[in-house]
Motif scaffolding. Sequence first.
Motif, short mmCIF file in Angstrom:
data_model
loop_
_atom_site.label_atom_id
_atom_site.label_comp_id
_atom_site.label_asym_id
_atom_site.label_seq_id
_atom_site.Cartn_x
_atom_site.Cartn_y
_atom_site.Cartn_z
N THR A 2 -13.24 -3.28 -1.44
CA THR A 2 -12.48 -2.10 -1.87
C THR A 2 -11.08 -2.56 -2.30
O THR A 2 -10.70 -3.72 -2.09
N LEU A 3 -10.33 -1.62 -2.86
CA LEU A 3 -8.95 -1.95 -3.24
C LEU A 3 -8.16 -2.40 -2.01
O LEU A 3 -7.36 -3.34 -2.08
N ASP A 4 -8.41 -1.74 -0.90
CA ASP A 4 -7.71 -2.14 0.34
C ASP A 4 -8.10 -3.56 0.75
O ASP A 4 -7.25 -4.34 1.19
N ASP A 5 -9.37 -3.88 0.58
CA ASP A 5 -9.81 -5.26 0.91
C ASP A 5 -9.11 -6.26 -0.01
O ASP A 5 -8.72 -7.35 0.42
N ARG A 7 -6.24 -5.94 -1.41
CA ARG A 7 -4.84 -6.08 -0.96
C ARG A 7 -4.75 -6.92 0.30
O ARG A 7 -3.83 -7.74 0.46
N ALA A 8 -5.71 -6.76 1.19
CA ALA A 8 -5.71 -7.56 2.43
C ALA A 8 -5.91 -9.05 2.10
O ALA A 8 -5.27 -9.92 2.69
N GLU A 376 -5.80 -8.04 -6.18
CA GLU A 376 -5.50 -6.69 -6.67
C GLU A 376 -5.39 -6.67 -8.19
O GLU A 376 -5.79 -5.71 -8.85
N TRP A 379 -8.81 -6.58 -9.42
CA TRP A 379 -9.34 -5.23 -9.17
C TRP A 379 -8.86 -4.28 -10.27
O TRP A 379 -9.66 -3.56 -10.88
N ARG A 380 -7.59 -4.28 -10.56
CA ARG A 380 -7.03 -3.33 -11.54
C ARG A 380 -7.52 -3.64 -12.95
O ARG A 380 -7.84 -2.75 -13.73
#
Length: 406
Positions: A2-5, A7-8, A376, A379-380
């Motif tokens: 996920t986006l949060d992943d 970022r992590a 990220e 991702w984007r």
Amino acid sequence: MTLDDARAADAADPLRGFRERFVLPDGVIYLDGNSLGALPAVTAARVARTVADEWGRGLIRSWNDADWLGAPQRIGALIAPLLGAAEDEVIVADSTSANLFKLLAAAIRATGRSTILTEPGNFPTDLHVAQGVAALLPGVSVRAAPADELAAALDGDTAVLLLSHVHYRSGARHDMAALSAAARAAGALSLWDVSHSVGAVPLDLVRDGADLAVGCGYKFLNGGPGAPAFLFVRRALQPTLASPITGWMGHKRPFAFEDDYAAGEGMTRFLAGTPPILGMAALEEGVRILREVDMAAVAAKSAALFDLFAARVAALAPELRLVSPTQARARGSHIAFAHPHAHEIVQALIADGVIGDFRAPDVLRFGLTPLYLGHEDVWRATDILGRIMAGGSWRDPRFAVRARVT
Ligand SMILES: Cc1ncc(COP(=O)(O)O)c(C=O)c1O
């Protein structure tokens, strides 16, 4: 993921501190560092110093005082560990194209053989320079064999096996050790173009038995547009090779101003003319950053960015066909997809702030530069790519217009 992943993963990234060492414009996700590397933050000041202090005030004294004269060897030594070479096996000079010419001609003369063996679809300058060398030297020809037939195509006529280590379009990586050994067994030299490998994947030219290599300074080394290139010659071969461009800077005693040419020691003989000092200064800063980096960490992050990119495209834009190898050790540090409208899609991406590039006839290519690109970003960028494909915005006629450099 996920986006949060994503970022992590960026928060835990051991290379994350390097991003701020580069100047990256707001609103842009830069996926073309395999073509032109980003600007290191220190480079503008270094070039300004070289201009104002060394040129402006030092004037001609700077050839000695600022060691301008030693730049080809000094920066060559800085690059050497990135190649897995000794400091005296690398020198910075001219362009990759010019260095290919020098080493191909030298290899043919040294072996007394007549064939340059390469593969179809190698980077055009490699093929074109080989063709030019063949046209110049009586009896010499270029032969191209597909990757899986190269070893069998080596024979008693082969002077040199000329290959790009990482392919500019697909990103596919050759087995340098196996092919260098095959060339040697056939009595030929191996010449590797490592333009898409240096600073992108761990290299060990000496361990892998490469005889000769050339590469660009402006890609993963971040040396700036048109940065000087480098050459590598295995130490034992250096005395046996003669550069066909017998310029004064490659002379044994350039400042003795002798009429007759005498080749310089070691790599110095592969210099031709006066080094471009402003370009050298920018290149030195780019290489210095790479020297701080653990290439194993770069390779691991490159693999992670690739996997994320590939998975996201498979989910969001399945009509794009992955053309890069899926195995990390079989490729470099970019990801490529094929689509009949690759050009328009790349232009639509650029209009939306995602800079990749198009390689004719149908390839979209995205550089994965672990020093200044994060999960990220991938991702984007893939989010935007997915939207462009789903919404069909690439069909806008303005995206069909071809620029000079696409
Ligand atoms: C494999 C390879 N070799 C050589 C070059 C360019 O050579 P030069 O710097 O002489 O233009 C490129 C440029 O993209 C390349 O990808």
